[in-house]
Design an enzyme around this catalytic site. Structure first.
Site, short mmCIF file in Angstrom:
data_model
loop_
_atom_site.label_atom_id
_atom_site.label_comp_id
_atom_site.label_asym_id
_atom_site.label_seq_id
_atom_site.Cartn_x
_atom_site.Cartn_y
_atom_site.Cartn_z
N LYS A 22 42.15 64.26 42.07
CA LYS A 22 42.08 65.71 41.93
C LYS A 22 42.81 66.41 43.07
O LYS A 22 43.61 67.34 42.85
CB LYS A 22 40.63 66.16 41.89
N ARG A 92 34.12 70.19 45.26
CA ARG A 92 34.22 69.24 44.15
C ARG A 92 34.62 67.85 44.65
O ARG A 92 35.42 67.73 45.59
CB ARG A 92 35.27 69.69 43.13
N GLY A 101 32.40 63.37 35.68
CA GLY A 101 30.96 63.60 35.59
C GLY A 101 30.10 62.66 36.41
O GLY A 101 28.87 62.78 36.43
N MET A 103 30.23 62.10 39.81
CA MET A 103 29.85 62.57 41.14
C MET A 103 29.58 64.07 41.11
O MET A 103 29.62 64.69 40.05
CB MET A 103 30.93 62.18 42.15
N ARG A 336 45.15 66.16 35.17
CA ARG A 336 45.12 64.70 35.32
C ARG A 336 45.61 64.08 34.02
O ARG A 336 45.59 64.74 32.98
CB ARG A 336 43.70 64.21 35.64
N HIS A 455 27.73 29.86 23.22
CA HIS A 455 28.12 29.43 21.87
C HIS A 455 28.34 30.65 20.96
O HIS A 455 29.36 30.76 20.27
CB HIS A 455 27.04 28.51 21.29
N SER A 764 46.44 21.91 30.68
CA SER A 764 45.91 23.19 30.22
C SER A 764 44.59 23.43 30.93
O SER A 764 43.69 22.58 30.88
CB SER A 764 45.70 23.15 28.70
N CYS A 831 43.75 27.67 28.47
CA CYS A 831 43.14 27.80 27.14
C CYS A 831 41.69 28.28 27.21
O CYS A 831 41.03 28.39 26.19
CB CYS A 831 43.21 26.47 26.38
N TYR A 851 52.09 29.40 29.40
CA TYR A 851 51.43 30.12 28.31
C TYR A 851 49.97 30.37 28.65
O TYR A 851 49.39 29.72 29.52
CB TYR A 851 51.53 29.36 26.99
#
Length: 874
Positions: A22, A92, A101, A103, A336, A455, A764, A831, A851
């Protein structure tokens, strides 16, 4: 002396670290010459100094604030003590990252019993002056003194009802004076203190309160949810008040430069006449659409439109703007980057690129990868949620999406009800392989135990089914078929609604809206693939899951979990024959039957993926997971296998392990039961040969041995598997280019990676087990305490959801370095579940892995995260 306070004109948009979001934007708007009420910002560093030093102002900071207060008085020509030109201030909060909202704020600071009279004289409006004073008394009492705001609101409602006043702005000056008197009495009654009459005392008390609000409960929770560090602190913005409540030519509002819900390039917002900012937020009065301002104040509206366009072009993003109109003069109080839904985020990103305001890279970087979940899964209608009764918000968001259905407590009932046309939610303490039939048909899954990699969580994510796991507030009695929660009880057949994206559960039916891919999503995905360096694979083994991943353009399968292939009833019984029979012949026959099933399984996988990469993990879980545990199930299986109940129960008891995750599983199974892995390897190769001949497919399977921690395990198993495969290839006169690698999921494996690499074609990382083994946390039980660890600051985040770079990450770093020292081009991937987490993906990308693999529905998330990481590293 270290500088801790900055005039707005001293800052700019790049100073968010010091001035907060801000403060930095107020400074930037001031620099742009926009109508911003003057003021100064106390830095985030001052906040952390205050919080870390016993919550006391240093004399240096107090003196610096007083100096800047004097400068503000000089530049504005106003003063707390000038009866002809009273200075009133707003105080503020404003952290580096927007925390709307969370603080605290104090408005109209500087009023007291004398100044309110001066303000009335200056404005010639006694009602306005006392309205400002009663607002200050309420906000100050709440923020600084900790007086529950209901004491003030309750009296105000009582007073208006007693005097037949509908809205606050209709209160007369005399009535407001009476309210002010009562508000001051509330201070004395509750705190035994008087409201401070010294404006400077008010100011320092308000600043301290805003600093302290950094650590209030809602701010802590918000930071946890959004992974905002606790050590940033909040800045405090001290700004001259402008008054939207000074009559019918004044007002206040909030507007977005584009629609935050749809992304439409059209001004979207609301305002209230004769009001202050908190009136819009409180919802006491119904605000008007911003378009109405065009008729009410055409010049102001046109000015606001021009400023909005300027700000969007300057920040090159959709803006959320707070404004106040004082006697037809427009002031901007904040801008913002606006928060938006996933649907609008993708549209806005693409539109801004096409409009030339952003590059493709900036368009990708503007997105939250996790927001893709909202696009690909059903979500509850926001308005319907407001009316819904909450069951619990204590669950873990294990698998995204939203669903509604009738509660069922077991798989059989779930299947029965679905067959008759019902939608069901499977509710259990925890799930097991026995429940898979019910899980497959359920709209959602809820458990009171287990974590994000339990699971229920893993299976649900793989299926794209929404799931809330580890909801410890629920007392689930599967026998009596009831669920007790803090505010009530639910029974089988009751309807509940489950939000797997946030971990929330509601009573009854909550309206759903479908989320579907659209042109903007497709465009973002195309750009992401263009920039991503990492391959994105999927964790999948069923045809539906594989097709889902392919639809998202996954590069292949990084993990096909073969144990999931044994849960169908006809397969489970054969697996149980192998495990539980004491007859060599019976076990051999069972394996031969399983082999046929497995050949068909792998043919389905390879024919669906065509020639994409496929990593098949050989059997991993403990054998006892395949055997029944409840008496009724044991009796049924004994009958199916033609074994006496006592004999079967004895065999089951022998298989029982105190700590199965550290027990007889993974490659340890193959050391003692080599025929299991040989059967699976044979099924893989025979299916590849079959497809090579039937469909001319060139299948190159990657066979992965799990849970290796010693070189001997890998050496022995590799030799046996290779020999068996070579025998099959010679027998079939075929050639299949397969590779044999291992899953790195033990700390010891990481430390001896330079030895393991000699017998492995690829690595992996199984991050679920690696995290579990490194921390000594049971991944299925950690939910009982891990949230407390995060709340207490022991852990920054759940390490099962985001990589622990210092511990688990360091082990991975060591393993990669050791492996590539021996084999520089060694293929290495991930993985585990962290393969779908954006922060973790950035870490894996920096390590140079080849990957990551994740559940099919997280493939788009992974693509965007991989693209963002590649863009950042340029």
């Amino acid at each position: 002396m270290t500088k801790r306070v900055y005039r707005f004109k001293e800052g700019n948009a790049e100073m968010k670290e010091i001035l907060g979001g801000k403060g930095a934007n107020l400074a930037e708007m001031t620099r742009l010459g926009l109508p911003v009420p003057d003021g100064f910002t106390i830095s985030t560093e001052a906040c952390m100094d205050y919080l870390n030093n016993g919550q006391a102002f240093t004399s240096e900071l107090k003196k610096e604030i007083e100096t800047y207060l004097e400068q503000l008085e000089l530049s504005s020509g106003k003063s707390f003590d000038d009866p002809e030109n009273i200075m009133l201030l707003s105080v503020r909060s404003g952290a580096k990252f927007s925390m709307p909202g969370m603080m605290d704020t104090v408005l109209n600071l500087g009023l007291n019993d004398e100044n309110v009279k001066h303000l009335a004289t200056i404005t010639q409006d006694e009602s306005f002056a006392y309205d400002c004073y009663r607002r200050l008394l309420q906000m100050f009492g709440d923020v600084v003194f900790g007086i529950d705001t209901s004491h003030f609101e309750g009296y105000l409602d009582f007073y208006k009802q007693k005097h037949s006043v509908l809205v606050d702005s209709d209160l007369t000056a005399e009535q407001l004076k009476e309210i002010v008197t009562e508000y001051k009495r509330i201070y004395l009654e509750i705190k035994k203190l008087e409201f401070p009459q010294d404006p400077r005392e008010q100011l320092f008390a308000a600043v301290e309160a805003v600093f302290s609000s950094w650590n209030n409960e809602r701010a802590k929770i918000y930071r946890q949810l959004h992974r905002i560090p606790d050590n940033l602190g909040t800045a405090v913005n001290i700004q001259l008040m402008v008054f939207g409540n000074s009559g019918n030519q004044s007002g206040t509002g909030v507007a977005f430069t584009r629609n935050p819900s749809t992304g439409e390039n059209k001004l979207f917002g609301e305002y209230l006449i004769n009001a202050q900012g908190e009136d819009v937020v409180a919802g006491i009065r119904t605000p008007l659409p911003i378009a109405n301002l065009k008729e009410a104040m055409p010049e102001v509206y046109q000015q606001f439109v021009e400023m909005s366009e300027l700000l969007e072009k300057h920040y090159r993003d959709m803006q959320d703007i707070e404004f106040t109109i004082e006697n037809k003069k427009l002031y901007l109080l904040q801008t913002r980057n606006g928060k938006r839904t996933a649907h609008s985020a993708f549209k806005i990103a693409v539109d801004l690129v096409e409009e030339g305001l952003k590059t493709k890279e900036e368009g990708i970087m503007s997105l939250d990868p996790q927001s893709v979940n909202q696009l690909l899964h059903p979500v509850f209608v926001e308005e319907a949620l407001k009316e819904a009764d909450l069951v619990s918000k204590a669950g873990l968001p294990a698998s995204p999406g939203s669903a509604t259905g009738r509660i069922c407590f077991d798989a059989a009932t779930a299947k029965e009800w679905v067959d008759r046309g019902e939608k069901v939610v499977l509710v259990r303490q925890e799930t097991s392989p026995e429940d898979i039939g019910g899980m497959v048909v359920s709209e959602a899954i809820v458990t009171s135990r287990g974590g994000m990699t339990s699971h229920a969580a893993v299976v649900a994510r793989g299926m794209g089914t929404c799931c809330v796991a580890g909801c410890s507030e629920l007392e689930i009695d599967e026998f009596l078929k009831v669920v007790k929660y803090p505010n009530g009880t639910l029974t089988e057949g009751d309807v509940i609604s489950v939000d797997g994206t946030n971990g929330d559960i509601y009573v009854g039916h909550v309206e759903l809206t479908l989320s579907e891919k659209n042109e903007y999503f497709e465009q973002i995905m195309a750009w992401s693939k263009e920039f991503a360096r990492l391959e994105i694979r999927m964790n999948a083994e069923t045809e539906n899951d594989i097709k889902t991943g392919i639809a998202f353009d996954a590069n292949g399968i990084g993990l096909a979990r073969t144990e999931h292939m044994f849960f169908a009833p006809e397969r489970l019984i054969e697996m149980r024959r192998f495990i539980l029979s004491d007859s060599t012949l019976a076990r051999k026959e069972a394996l031969e039957t399983i082999l046929e099933y497995q050949i068909e399984d792998f043919k389905t996988i390879f024919s669906t993926t065509q020639e994409k990469a496929v990593v098949v993990r050989l059997l991993d879980p403990p054998l006892h997971e395949f055997v029944p545990s409840k008496q009724a199930d044991v009796e049924r299986v004994a009958k199916e296998m033609d074994i006496r109940y006592e004999v079967l129960q004895q065999r089951i008891n022998e298989l029982h392990e105190i700590n199965p995750m550290l027990g007889h599983r993974g490659c340890r199974l193959a050391i003692t039961y080599p025929e299991l892995y040989l059967m699976q390897a044979e099924a893989i190769i025979r299916s590849a040969i079959s497809l090579q001949r039937e469909m001319k497919l060139d299948v190159n399977p990657e066979i992965m041995i799990p849970l290796v921690g010693m070189t001997g395990e890998l050496t022995i198993l590799k030799e046996k598997i290779n020999q068996h495969i070579q025998h099959i290839l010679e027998e079939e006169k075929a050639t299949i280019a397969y590779t044999l690698g291992t899953m790195i999921e033990l700390p010891r494996a990481c430390l001896i990676a330079d030895e393991l690499v000699k017998d492995a074609d690829f690595f992996s990382f199984g991050t679920n087990d690696l995290t579990q083994m490194t921390y000594g946390f049971s991944r299925d039980d950690a939910a009982k305490y891990i949230n407390q660890y995060i709340t207490d600051g022991i852990l920054p985040v759940d390490p099962f959801q985001t990589i622990d770079e210092e511990g688990v990450g360091e082990l991975i770093r060591i393993a990669v370095k050791k492996a590539r020292t021996i084999k520089p081009k060694m293929k290495i991937g991930v993985c585990g579940e962290l393969g779908g987490d954006p922060e973790s993906i950035a870490f894996f990308d920096k390590l140079g892995l080849d990957y990551v693999s994740c559940s099919p529905y997280r493939v788009p998330v992974a693509y965007i995260a991989a693209a963002q990481s590649a863009i950042q590293s340029k």
